[in-house]
Design an enzyme around this catalytic site. Structure first.
Site, PDB file in Angstrom:
ATOM      1  N   SER A  29       0.716  -0.950   0.184  1.00 37.01           N
ATOM      2  CA  SER A  29       0.227   0.128   0.283  1.00 37.01           C
ATOM      3  C   SER A  29       0.506   1.219  -0.069  1.00 37.01           C
ATOM      4  O   SER A  29       0.199   2.273  -0.821  1.00 37.01           O
ATOM      5  CB  SER A  29      -1.253  -0.097   1.491  1.00 37.01           C
ATOM      6  OG  SER A  29      -2.059  -1.043   1.045  1.00 37.01           O
ATOM      7  N   GLY A 101      -5.927  -4.293  -7.649  1.00 39.07           N
ATOM      8  CA  GLY A 101      -6.922  -3.237  -7.570  1.00 39.07           C
ATOM      9  C   GLY A 101      -7.084  -1.542  -6.704  1.00 39.07           C
ATOM     10  O   GLY A 101      -7.086  -0.784  -7.422  1.00 39.07           O
ATOM     11  N   ARG A 129     -13.685  -7.428 -11.773  1.00 41.57           N
ATOM     12  CA  ARG A 129     -13.475  -6.620 -10.065  1.00 41.57           C
ATOM     13  C   ARG A 129     -14.316  -5.036  -9.886  1.00 41.57           C
ATOM     14  O   ARG A 129     -14.620  -4.227 -10.851  1.00 41.57           O
ATOM     15  CB  ARG A 129     -12.484  -6.329  -9.414  1.00 41.57           C
ATOM     16  CG  ARG A 129     -11.730  -7.758  -9.274  1.00 41.57           C
ATOM     17  CD  ARG A 129     -10.501  -7.364  -8.273  1.00 41.57           C
ATOM     18  NE  ARG A 129     -10.358  -6.956  -7.445  1.00 41.57           N
ATOM     19  CZ  ARG A 129      -9.439  -6.255  -6.290  1.00 41.57           C
ATOM     20  NH1 ARG A 129      -8.529  -6.550  -6.344  1.00 41.57           N
ATOM     21  NH2 ARG A 129      -9.374  -6.183  -4.741  1.00 41.57           N
ATOM     22  N   ASP A 326      -6.785  -8.590   4.263  1.00 44.11           N
ATOM     23  CA  ASP A 326      -6.142  -9.165   3.386  1.00 44.11           C
ATOM     24  C   ASP A 326      -5.336 -10.987   3.613  1.00 44.11           C
ATOM     25  O   ASP A 326      -5.085 -11.024   3.448  1.00 44.11           O
ATOM     26  CB  ASP A 326      -4.592  -8.380   2.845  1.00 44.11           C
ATOM     27  CG  ASP A 326      -5.472  -7.678   1.932  1.00 44.11           C
ATOM     28  OD1 ASP A 326      -6.165  -7.782   1.418  1.00 44.11           O
ATOM     29  OD2 ASP A 326      -4.365  -6.133   1.482  1.00 44.11           O
ATOM     30  N   ARG A 357     -12.325 -14.104  -2.281  1.00 42.00           N
ATOM     31  CA  ARG A 357     -11.806 -15.510  -1.977  1.00 42.00           C
ATOM     32  C   ARG A 357     -12.032 -15.917  -0.366  1.00 42.00           C
ATOM     33  O   ARG A 357     -11.510 -17.108   0.437  1.00 42.00           O
ATOM     34  CB  ARG A 357     -10.363 -14.224  -1.049  1.00 42.00           C
ATOM     35  CG  ARG A 357      -9.758 -13.658  -1.302  1.00 42.00           C
ATOM     36  CD  ARG A 357      -8.677 -12.850  -0.522  1.00 42.00           C
ATOM     37  NE  ARG A 357      -7.974 -12.124  -1.898  1.00 42.00           N
ATOM     38  CZ  ARG A 357      -6.883 -11.148  -1.543  1.00 42.00           C
ATOM     39  NH1 ARG A 357      -7.306 -10.065  -0.342  1.00 42.00           N
ATOM     40  NH2 ARG A 357      -5.959 -10.953  -2.093  1.00 42.00           N
TER      41      ARG A 357
HETATM   42  C1  S3P Z   1      -5.251  -1.314  -0.252  1.00 41.04           C
HETATM   43  C2  S3P Z   1      -6.932  -1.450  -0.004  1.00 41.04           C
HETATM   44  C3  S3P Z   1      -7.647  -2.808   0.236  1.00 41.04           C
HETATM   45  C4  S3P Z   1      -6.740  -4.042   0.590  1.00 41.04           C
HETATM   46  C5  S3P Z   1      -5.643  -3.785  -0.611  1.00 41.04           C
HETATM   47  C6  S3P Z   1      -4.936  -2.694  -0.500  1.00 41.04           C
HETATM   48  C7  S3P Z   1      -4.815   0.049  -0.322  1.00 41.04           C
HETATM   49  O1  S3P Z   1      -8.400  -2.935   0.068  1.00 41.04           O
HETATM   50  O2  S3P Z   1      -7.075  -5.046   0.836  1.00 41.04           O
HETATM   51  O3  S3P Z   1      -4.923  -4.626  -0.598  1.00 41.04           O
HETATM   52  O4  S3P Z   1      -3.727   0.264  -0.477  1.00 41.04           O
HETATM   53  O5  S3P Z   1      -5.480   0.841  -0.185  1.00 41.04           O
HETATM   54  P1  S3P Z   1      -9.807  -2.159  -0.166  1.00 41.04           P
HETATM   55  O6  S3P Z   1      -9.942  -1.113   0.094  1.00 41.04           O
HETATM   56  O7  S3P Z   1     -10.655  -2.565  -1.032  1.00 41.04           O
HETATM   57  O8  S3P Z   1     -10.332  -2.583   1.177  1.00 41.04           O
END
Ligand code: S3P
Length: 448
Positions: A29, A101, A129, A326, A357
């Site tokens: 992140s 994502g 997605r 996660d 998942r």
């Molecule tokens: C993330 C937010 C999460 C997480 C992803 C990283 C981020 O997703 O699952 O691996 O860096 O903002 P969501 O915001 O969809 O929950």
């Protein structure tokens, strides 16, 4: 969507005892955001400890396509010459965010308030997605989007030339949605406000403040009200990326369930918006200690020490879900080894991750001889008390965390567990296999 172009089936051999030090890679992140925010600062941002997983590399390429200069100087050492807030230029080709994502949703937010068009795509997982959760609030700024049904990729955004600031109550507990809205607010005059009912990871707020933006968070009856003042000048930063608690989860949990193991995982960020797994494991009775607790870059950090011992099933409350979203796949593996039943509540967001998942873990665990139950929003694993049969091949569905979870399960099971495609670990943890081997795991390549 079952596997990548050149899948590599691989088995984890049972009977591993893991010992030693596991230096896990940089936080995914924070790595995405370092490149993204660096690209919007004026001047050179220097980054060390960047995760060089495919997801982050794809974000780096996207920043270049939008006009920033992104340079690798050595392992984990990068610099970004930013173009300033509002300074991106129209990309001449489609932006391919691969499996990510976070990459696609944050970049969508960023270009949403630039007056040009950007077309996004990704791999089969990412194309399945939902993007409506991001394009809906972006439309309020004046951004148009043209995607497939339910906003699926490939998708073209036509950015707003004269964006209006937005006040948006997020219907989903998602840091990606929150960040997309805040990033769109960066190139918008006035104040953009995002309200979230539950705290999700707050790296965007912390890091944007570090870059010189003004982002405040107020806790009210409505939830967390996050306000960003538009059109700041972002100042370049020197960033040391902390090690990823979500990647640390794999050697930690593998050590907890493999007989005789004792592993130290140094320098792990324990930001409360990320550390829910470690609270949960300690409630399960795991022998997990925090050593050398300290603060680094304003974040709580500790060396995690994990030793194998008895673990019991528990109920994981729904309000903890965002802080460990996660980590449910690997928690399910620990739960399968535990004594008693573990019930995970409030986990429906897992259904829209790199794979569904809950379904991926349920089918894989069942194939390995573990009893599970699922509802739309909960997942129950009946522990085997340390006797997982294993002996199955599981589908990774282009999902790195499903692959790594079943590798860990295979190390502790009675018979080898084969993961249908080991290449997917590249997404977030490129050195997963050698690092686990160095601790004592054994993997065998299968011929498909
Ligand atoms: C993330 C937010 C999460 C997480 C992803 C990283 C981020 O997703 O699952 O691996 O860096 O903002 P969501 O915001 O969809 O929950």
């Amino acid at each position: 969507m079952s596997h990548s172009a050149d899948p590599r089936p691989m088995s984890a051999v049972p009977g591993a005892t893991l010992t030693g030090v596991a230096n896990v890679p940089g936080d995914k992140s924070v790595s995405h955001r370092s490149l993204l925010f660096g690209a919007m600062a004026v001047g050179e941002t220097k980054i060390t400890g960047l995760l060089e997983g495919q997801d982050v590399l794809d974000t780096g390429k996207a920043m270049q396509a939008l006009g920033a200069e992104v340079i690798q100087h050595g392992p984990g050492e990068w610099s970004v010459h930013g173009v300033g807030v509002g300074g991106f230029s129209e990309p001449v080709d489609v932006i391919d965010c691969g499996n990510s994502g976070t990459g696609v949703r944050l970049i969508m937010g960023t270009v949403a308030t630039h007056g040009f068009s950007t077309t996004f795509t990704g791999d089969a997982s990412l194309r399945s997605r939902p993007m409506g959760r991001v394009t809906d609030p972006l439309a309020m700024f004046g951004t148009q989007s043209y995607g497939r049904a339910q906003g699926r990729l490939p998708l073209t955004l036509v950015g707003a030339s004269n964006p209006v600031p937005v006040r948006y109550v997020s219907p989903v507990p998602s840091a990606q949605v929150k960040s997309a809205v805040l990033l769109a607010g960066l190139n918008t005059p006035g104040e953009t406000v995002l309200i979230e009912a539950e705290a999700t990871r707050d790296h965007t707020e912390r890091m944007l403040n570090g870059f010189g933006a003004q982002v405040t968070t107020e806790i009210t009856d409505e939830g967390r009200v996050i306000t960003l003042k538009g059109q700041p000048e972002l100042r370049p930063q020197t960033i040391v990326v902390p090690r990823d608690p979500s990647s640390a989860a794999f050697p930690v949990c593998a050590a907890l369930i493999c007989e005789g193991s004792d592993v130290l995982v140094p320098g792990i960020g324990l930001n409360p918006t990320r550390a829910g797994l470690y609270t949960t494991l300690r409630e399960m009775g795991a022998d997990l200690t925090y050593e050398n607790e300290r603060e680094e870059g304003g974040e709580p950090v500790a060396d995690l020490r994990a030793r194998c011992g008895p673990i019991k099933g528990i109920e994981v409350p729904p309000e903890r879900a965002a802080s460990m979203i996660d980590e449910y796949p690997i928690l399910s593996v620990v739960a399968a080894m535990a004594e008693g039943t573990t019930v995970m509540h409030g986990v429906k967001e897992l259904r829209v991750k790199e794979s569904d998942r809950i379904d991926a873990m349920a089918r894989g665990l069942e194939a390995c001889g573990v009893r599970v139950e699922e509802t739309e929003d909960s997942f129950t694993v009946h522990g085997t008390g340390g006797a997982i049969p294993g002996g199955a091949t599981v589908g990774t569905r282009l999902d790195h965390r499903i692959a790594m979870s079943f590798f860990c399960l295979g190390m502790a099971a009675q018979k080898p567990v084969t993961v249908d495609d080991a290449t997917v670990v590249e997404t977030s943890f490129p050195n997963f296999l050698p690092l686990m081997e160095q601790l004592g795991s054994r993997f065998e390549r299968e011929t498909s």
